[in-house]
Design an enzyme around this catalytic site. Structure first.
Site, short mmCIF file in Angstrom:
data_model
loop_
_atom_site.label_atom_id
_atom_site.label_comp_id
_atom_site.label_asym_id
_atom_site.label_seq_id
_atom_site.Cartn_x
_atom_site.Cartn_y
_atom_site.Cartn_z
N GLU A 188 0.81 -1.22 0.00
CA GLU A 188 0.00 0.00 0.00
C GLU A 188 0.85 1.27 0.00
OE1 GLU A 188 -2.93 -0.30 3.10
OE2 GLU A 188 -3.90 -2.01 2.15
N GLU A 206 -4.97 -8.95 0.49
CA GLU A 206 -5.60 -8.70 1.80
C GLU A 206 -7.08 -8.51 1.58
OE1 GLU A 206 -4.22 -5.48 4.37
OE2 GLU A 206 -2.15 -5.90 3.81
C1 BG6 Z 1 -4.30 -2.54 5.29
C2 BG6 Z 1 -2.89 -2.69 5.78
O1 BG6 Z 1 -4.47 -1.20 5.01
O2 BG6 Z 1 -5.36 -2.77 6.13
C3 BG6 Z 1 -2.75 -3.35 7.13
O3 BG6 Z 1 -2.03 -3.28 4.86
C4 BG6 Z 1 -3.92 -2.95 8.02
O4 BG6 Z 1 -1.54 -2.98 7.67
C5 BG6 Z 1 -5.23 -3.41 7.38
O5 BG6 Z 1 -3.79 -3.45 9.32
C6 BG6 Z 1 -6.46 -3.07 8.20
O6 BG6 Z 1 -6.49 -1.71 8.50
P1 BG6 Z 1 -6.46 -1.19 10.00
O7 BG6 Z 1 -6.08 0.25 9.89
O8 BG6 Z 1 -7.83 -1.37 10.56
O9 BG6 Z 1 -5.45 -1.99 10.73
#
Ligand code: BG6
Length: 466
Positions: free
Chosen positions: A166, A368
């Site tokens: 990201e 993800e």
């Molecule tokens: C993604 C990232 O943006 O989302 C992770 O690669 C992150 O690092 C995940 O943990 C979930 O977002 P957040 O901010 O709720 O942890």
């Protein structure tokens, strides 16, 4: 709903990152990173005052975690090397840091789990941040050196590499929206960090190709980039100005990286509009040749939410800098109220087809996808197992749209859930839990399967959802 089939060789795994799981803050030669700096500076900014100290204790429990992955039928996992753990301030290898990663990779091999390695996950070493972070060309060079050392050190062990996770997030969160330390709100500075990160990515890909040609890495190795792509939408019956807001949002957030990794340049139309609006990008002679090196072997698509925009109410912000779009609230949206993110599974299909149509040669996987929920304790059954049916529904809905995209020709080859085990979510710390496996924060970080973990196992057995 009938049975949903995914292709036979479609892989399932899980994603995580070094700074969110390892812990072992400042241990064994690990240097301070920007999260440690922020934690030391203002711990009250972190949910329940939990800073970057312990992660979920992966540093000590990696073997148990890899065993758990195996038990769920997962084939691979992605984590990141921490730059601040691998190198010292002079850019030399920290032997203890390297030894830790070697141990993790050996263990994964023992259990026949493929490790995908990402080099950077929002975790700038503090000494480099003090030299300007992504605003500095010196730091861009330092990153290319770090990538080279990582390839030399682990190139025979690791097949799948990624330069960044990201890359859009730090420019937006740290430099444009002022949400993360150092809390800057300046689109001009934000776009320059975004430009420098594009250069850093390209230099690292260049180092990768060189190492491969020199035979210091596995010859079957692959390099990619992972971004949180957000399919862009606007209102029904949009005006010209709404469509223009979509073009620039898509251009800066998605196409910036897609054009780079598929074609080796940044989107011309976006650069032209930026220039017309007075945003000055600090380009140097020779940059175009560097960006050409940025073409990858495949792509990681993190999907959480779409972006919905409309024409901005005001064309400039308080500092006179251009505004390209305002958020648009879709009346029918369904929210993950804990994270404040829209849940729109069809977005994964729309974007998958956009990739197929606009970047036909680009293979991708879902790197993800996940759902963070607060106070999951309230969903425990009598045996103490979290009954996270909402997570099962979330994954099922997304997989259903992925299967449809594949049927229609999208080149999507796998799925990594975020995250395998509850982890530290930046300044939200352990507020929203994403894991298929619970981490007992009051129970010495012990791991406990949630209902979704058992469910995912039934999916990985035959690559089908019943
Ligand atoms: C993604 C990232 O943006 O989302 C992770 O690669 C992150 O690092 C995940 O943990 C979930 O977002 P957040 O901010 O709720 O942890």
């Amino acid at each position: 709903m009938g049975k949903i089939k995914l292709p036979k060789d479609f892989f399932f795994g899980a994603a995580m990152s070094g700074p969110q799981t390892e812990g072992a803050y400042k241990k064994d030669g690990k240097l301070e990173n920007i999260w440690d700096t922020w934690s030391d500076l203002a711990i009250e900014d972190f949910y329940n005052r939990v800073g970057s100290y312990v992660g979920n204790d992966f540093y000590h429990r990696y073997e148990e975690d890899i065993r758990l992955m195996k038990s769920l039928g997962l084939k691979s996992f992605r984590t990141s090397i921490q730059w601040s753990r691998l190198l010292d301030q002079d850019g030399k290898l920290n032997q203890e840091g390297a030894a830790f990663y070697h141990k993790v990779f050996e263990t994964a091999k023992k259990y026949d789990i493929e490790v995908f390695i990402n080099l950077y996950h929002f975790d700038m070493p503090a000494y480099l941040f003090r030299r300007g972070g992504w605003e500095s060309r010196e730091v861009v060079e330092a990153y290319a050196h770090y990538a080279k050392v990582a390839f030399e050190t682990f190139g025979k062990e690791i097949k799948y590499w990624f330069t960044f996770n990201e890359p859009i997030v730090e420019p937006e969160q740290r430099y444009r929206d002022g949400l993360w330390y150092p809390f800057i709100k300046d689109i001009q500075r934000s776009l320059n960090t975004q430009y420098n990160i594009a250069l850093a990515h390209s230099l690292a890909v260049g180092e990768f190709r060189k190492a491969q040609a020199a035979g210091t890495m596995r010859s079957d190795g692959k390099i990619g980039l992972i971004n949180c792509f957000a399919p862009p939408y606007t209102k029904d019956n949009p005006s010209e100005a709404d469509l223009e807001a979509v073009r620039m949002t898509d251009g800066m957030h998605n196409r910036w990286w897609l054009d780079l990794v598929a074609e080796g340049h940044l989107p011309e139309d976006v650069l032209t509009t930026l220039e017309e609006k007075g945003v000055v990008i600090d380009k140097h002679p020779g940059d175009e040749a560097i960006l050409k090196e940025g073409v990858v072997d495949w792509l990681g698509f993190n999907y959480y939410q779409p972006t919905r925009v409309q024409a901005p109410a005001k064309p400039v912000d308080a500092n006179g800098l251009p505004v390209f779009a305002d958020p648009y609230i879709w009346p029918e949206r369904k929210m993950n109220v804990y994270r404040g993110w829209e849940i729109y599974p069809k977005g994964i299909y729309d974007f998958g087809l956009k990739l197929k149509n606009d970047y036909p040669g680009l293979k991708f996987y879902i790197s993800e996808n996940g759902m963070g929920v607060e106070h999951e304790d309230r969903f425990k059954n009598e045996a103490g197992e979290i009954q996270d049916d909402y997570r099962i529904e979330f994954i099922r809905d997304h997989l259903t749209w992925i299967a449809k995209a594949i049927e229609e020709g999208a080149n999507c080859v796998g799925y990594h859930y975020w995250g395998l085990i509850d982890n530290w979510s930046w300044n939200n710390a352990f507020k929203n839990r994403y894991g298929l496996i619970e981490v007992g924060l009051m129970d010495d970080y012990n791991r406990h399967l949630k209902k979704s973990a058992h469910w995912l196992k039934t999916v990985t057995e035959n690559n089908e959802i019943i």
